[in-house]
Scaffold this active site. Sequence first.
Site, short mmCIF file in Angstrom:
data_model
loop_
_atom_site.label_atom_id
_atom_site.label_comp_id
_atom_site.label_asym_id
_atom_site.label_seq_id
_atom_site.Cartn_x
_atom_site.Cartn_y
_atom_site.Cartn_z
N GLU A 1 37.88 37.35 48.63
CA GLU A 1 39.25 37.80 48.40
C GLU A 1 39.78 38.60 49.59
OE1 GLU A 1 37.05 37.78 44.39
OE2 GLU A 1 36.60 38.29 46.47
N CYS B 1 35.77 42.10 42.33
CA CYS B 1 35.07 43.37 42.20
C CYS B 1 36.09 44.49 42.42
CB CYS B 1 33.93 43.45 43.21
SG CYS B 1 34.49 43.69 44.92
N HIS C 1 34.17 40.05 51.55
CA HIS C 1 34.23 39.28 50.31
C HIS C 1 35.32 38.21 50.46
CE1 HIS C 1 32.29 42.43 47.43
NE2 HIS C 1 31.66 42.40 48.60
N CYS D 1 37.73 44.33 45.93
CA CYS D 1 38.67 43.22 46.10
C CYS D 1 39.94 43.44 45.30
CB CYS D 1 37.99 41.91 45.70
SG CYS D 1 36.65 41.47 46.82
#
Length: 176
Positions: free
Chosen positions: A72, A100, A70, A103
């Site tokens: 992040e 999320c 992801h 993250c």
Amino acid sequence: MDTIGITPSTAPSAADTVPTPAEYLARAVDLATENVRNAGGPFGAIIVSADGQVFEGVNRVTANLDPSAHAEVTAIRNACQALGTFDLTGAVLYTSCEPCPMCLATSLWARVEKVYFAADRNDAADAGFDDAVFYRYFEGTSEDRAIMPVAQEPLPPQQRVAAFTEWNQTTTRVDY
């Protein structure tokens, strides 16, 4: 190794103006938009270290076949690798979308001081990225955790804690 999104920069000089949170967020959204054009997901993130260095990350889940890639997490990885540390105390994360649970947990483990985001989880869901089941998993009841049961399997006590015993006896360990 995929290096898309690694763009560390140095802290601004006295003559430079430090970007505002809105400017960093606009850059994160631009990163996300450009990443879509490069076979990535619509997510971008920026870590600004305590000393002002800037590190970018974009979503590479499908491009790298890595469900943890992801934006992040990628930004945090880039910052940690470049800074030579796993501790980003004092850093700020700017991300194109609400983090999320993975993250957010990664941000907590990295000791990120603050997180700013642009779009929220509902905006992501409207685009087909509905993480509601993951939020329910952590925030809900045992029924919400039925999507992936997690259970402790009994082992003899010494075997169960063998790695922790070794850790506690290792004088050269790096605590985190």
